[in-house]
Design an enzyme around this catalytic site. Structure first.
Site, short mmCIF file in Angstrom:
data_model
loop_
_atom_site.label_atom_id
_atom_site.label_comp_id
_atom_site.label_asym_id
_atom_site.label_seq_id
_atom_site.Cartn_x
_atom_site.Cartn_y
_atom_site.Cartn_z
N HIS A 276 10.82 8.93 14.05
CA HIS A 276 9.58 8.02 13.63
C HIS A 276 8.14 8.83 13.76
O HIS A 276 7.21 8.54 14.35
CB HIS A 276 9.31 6.79 14.73
CG HIS A 276 8.73 5.68 14.01
ND1 HIS A 276 9.05 4.29 14.26
CD2 HIS A 276 7.87 5.42 13.17
CE1 HIS A 276 8.33 3.50 13.64
NE2 HIS A 276 7.37 4.07 12.94
N ALA B 212 6.69 9.60 10.27
CA ALA B 212 6.21 9.66 8.97
C ALA B 212 4.52 9.65 8.92
O ALA B 212 3.80 10.33 8.16
CB ALA B 212 6.70 8.62 8.11
N ARG C 57 10.94 0.00 8.48
CA ARG C 57 11.37 -0.11 9.87
C ARG C 57 12.84 -0.20 9.91
O ARG C 57 13.67 -0.69 9.17
CB ARG C 57 11.09 -1.59 10.26
CG ARG C 57 9.47 -1.86 10.63
CD ARG C 57 9.30 -1.01 12.05
NE ARG C 57 7.79 -1.19 12.54
CZ ARG C 57 6.96 -0.28 12.34
NH1 ARG C 57 7.14 0.78 11.58
NH2 ARG C 57 5.61 -0.36 12.90
N GLU D 54 15.15 2.81 18.76
CA GLU D 54 14.33 4.05 18.81
C GLU D 54 14.08 4.11 20.45
O GLU D 54 13.56 3.31 21.31
CB GLU D 54 12.94 3.75 18.20
CG GLU D 54 13.12 3.81 16.37
CD GLU D 54 12.07 3.43 15.75
OE1 GLU D 54 10.94 3.74 16.46
OE2 GLU D 54 12.34 3.40 14.67
N ARG E 163 0.94 -1.22 0.04
CA ARG E 163 -0.23 -0.14 -0.16
C ARG E 163 0.83 1.17 -0.07
O ARG E 163 0.42 2.29 -0.68
CB ARG E 163 -0.98 -0.06 1.30
CG ARG E 163 -2.05 -0.72 1.10
CD ARG E 163 -3.03 -0.84 2.32
NE ARG E 163 -2.25 -1.24 3.54
CZ ARG E 163 -2.50 -2.43 3.93
NH1 ARG E 163 -3.61 -3.23 3.63
NH2 ARG E 163 -1.77 -3.08 5.00
N ILE E 164 1.82 1.29 0.76
CA ILE E 164 2.38 2.47 1.08
C ILE E 164 3.46 2.79 -0.22
O ILE E 164 3.62 4.08 -0.63
CB ILE E 164 3.38 2.61 2.51
CG1 ILE E 164 2.16 2.34 3.78
CG2 ILE E 164 3.94 3.78 2.49
CD1 ILE E 164 2.84 2.60 4.94
N THR F 202 11.28 4.84 5.68
CA THR F 202 10.19 4.88 6.44
C THR F 202 9.56 3.71 6.88
O THR F 202 8.53 3.74 7.34
CB THR F 202 9.11 6.03 5.68
OG1 THR F 202 8.92 5.10 4.40
CG2 THR F 202 9.43 7.36 5.57
C1 GLV Z 1 4.19 3.01 12.15
O1 GLV Z 1 5.64 2.89 11.61
C2 GLV Z 1 3.45 2.18 11.81
O2 GLV Z 1 3.84 1.00 11.66
O3 GLV Z 1 2.19 2.46 12.08
#
Ligand code: GLV
Length: 368
Positions: free
Chosen positions: A319, A321, A268, A297, A165-166, A266
């Site tokens: 983190h 985005a 992991r 993190e 999706r992303i 963006t």
């Molecule tokens: C953010 O990194 C998520 O997985 O929602």
């Protein structure tokens, strides 16, 4: 009016948004929130689960594994994760204990994709060094190329690794920048999507929006890395199995990239070997990197990525985005992570049929 559920107890390891949690309260659920900035210690999560909570609301900061499921044996009915990624939840353990867990797909796709593109522009057009120059009063005079230049995005080739999706949303946004795409996904090829993108690129060309016809192509990982001016990562973190993504970007794969190329992550943190990346940046194996996620993190104080020598070439974000106001907080399950999280929690707890049919249950296989 729905029947109230006064006996249902929820423990949220984080305040995911008051309005969304109120949706549960209005339904009669008892909601306890760990209201600190830091995540709760695991011992507290275990204590709450042992005390018999029906549902946990978690974030990517919480390790949810066998210990938690054992503590909740017979009482814990759902783990609702306020994120699309769920590598902090041990799926095999959840399945063994038959506890469904949910995530928040769809709602953060656009926010994450646009942020990845902004990061890409920020690192290549040197937004941070430019602003620092002005703020620190070091802007001596306008000059055609001093003290530095950035690299344009227009006309370049963007490598997209991961076509879920992303990754797809990222491509849809980036295509207006008159770029070519080289794509790689080790598990599937969305042929229909790729054809539509090519049709869109062709339309832009035939309408005179672009001088050259731009293309989208799939390629091996090596060819994507070698042929791209930018590489954007959109894969889930997979540590084992046939196609692991752990340290997909490492000493060897970094060396496949062009010395003028930029890496954007963006996805992991552990998808990138950070020590190798820091070395590659230092030795100018690649031109720069923009990272929103890290192996640990928050980023540890002694991370090699903090080396002041890399400051102009390494953009580091917290983190962030998916952190658009609507995306994080909307109570609308189709727009906000908070809304999606509570909706999924309710859907599981109040399910009439099989949990395998409940949208957003990730581990459906345990209920078939
Ligand atoms: C953010 O990194 C998520 O997985 O929602």
């Amino acid at each position: 009016m729905s029947e109230t559920k006064n006996n249902i107890r929820v423990f949220a390891t984080c305040d995911i948004g008051g309005e969304a949690l109120d949706v549960l309260r209005k339904r009669g659920y008892q909601v306890e929130v760990y209201n600190q900035l830091e995540p709760p210690p695991k011992s507290l999560i275990l204590e709450k689960v042992r005390s018999g909570v029906d549902a946990l609301i978690t974030t990517l900061r919480d390790p949810i594994d066998r210990e938690v499921f054992e503590a909740g044996k017979g009482t814990l009915k759902v783990v609702a994760q306020d994120a699309v990624g769920f590598d902090n939840i041990n799926r095999a353990d959840a399945n063994e204990y038959k506890v469904p867990f949910t995530n928040t797909p769809e709602v953060l796709t656009e926010a994450t994709a646009e942020f990845a593109f902004f990061m890409l522009g920020a690192v290549s057009r040197k937004l941070y060094p430019s602003e620092r120059l002005v703020r620190e009063n070091r802007w001596g005079a306008w000059h055609p190329y001093l003290p530095f230049l950035g690299d344009e995005v227009t006309g370049k080739t963007i490598g997209v690794i991961g076509l879920g999706r992303i990754g797809q949303a990222f491509i849809k946004k980036a295509l207006a920048f008159d770029v070519n795409f080289l794509c790689h996904d080790s598990s599937f090829t969305p042929s229909d999507f790729l054809s539509k993108v090519q049709a869109e690129l062709d339309l832009r060309h035939s309408n005179g929006f672009t001088d050259e016809r731009r293309t989208i192509q799939t390629a091996s990982l090596g060819n994507v890395l070698a042929g791209s001016d930018f590489v954007s990562l959109h894969v889930p973190l997979v540590r084992e199995g046939a196609t692991p993504t752990f340290h997909l970007i490492n000493e060897k794969t970094l060396r496949m990239m062009k010395p003028t190329a930029y890496l954007v992550n963006t996805s992991r943190g552990p998808v990138v070997d950070e020590a190798a990346l820091a070395r590659a940046l230092k030795e100018k194996v690649i031109a720069g990197a923009a990272l929103d996620v890290f192996e640990r993190e928050p980023l540890p104080p002694d991370s090699p990525l903090r080396d002041p020598e890399l400051e102009d070439r390494a953009r580091l974000f917290h983190h962030f985005a998916s952190a658009g106001r609507i995306t994080r907080l909307s109570t609308d399950p189709n727009r906000g992570m908070a809304g999606r999280t509570v909706r999924s929690l309710i859907d599981v707890l109040e399910a009439k049929g099989s949990l395998a049919d409940v949208p957003c249950v990730v581990n459906k296989e345990a209920f078939r």
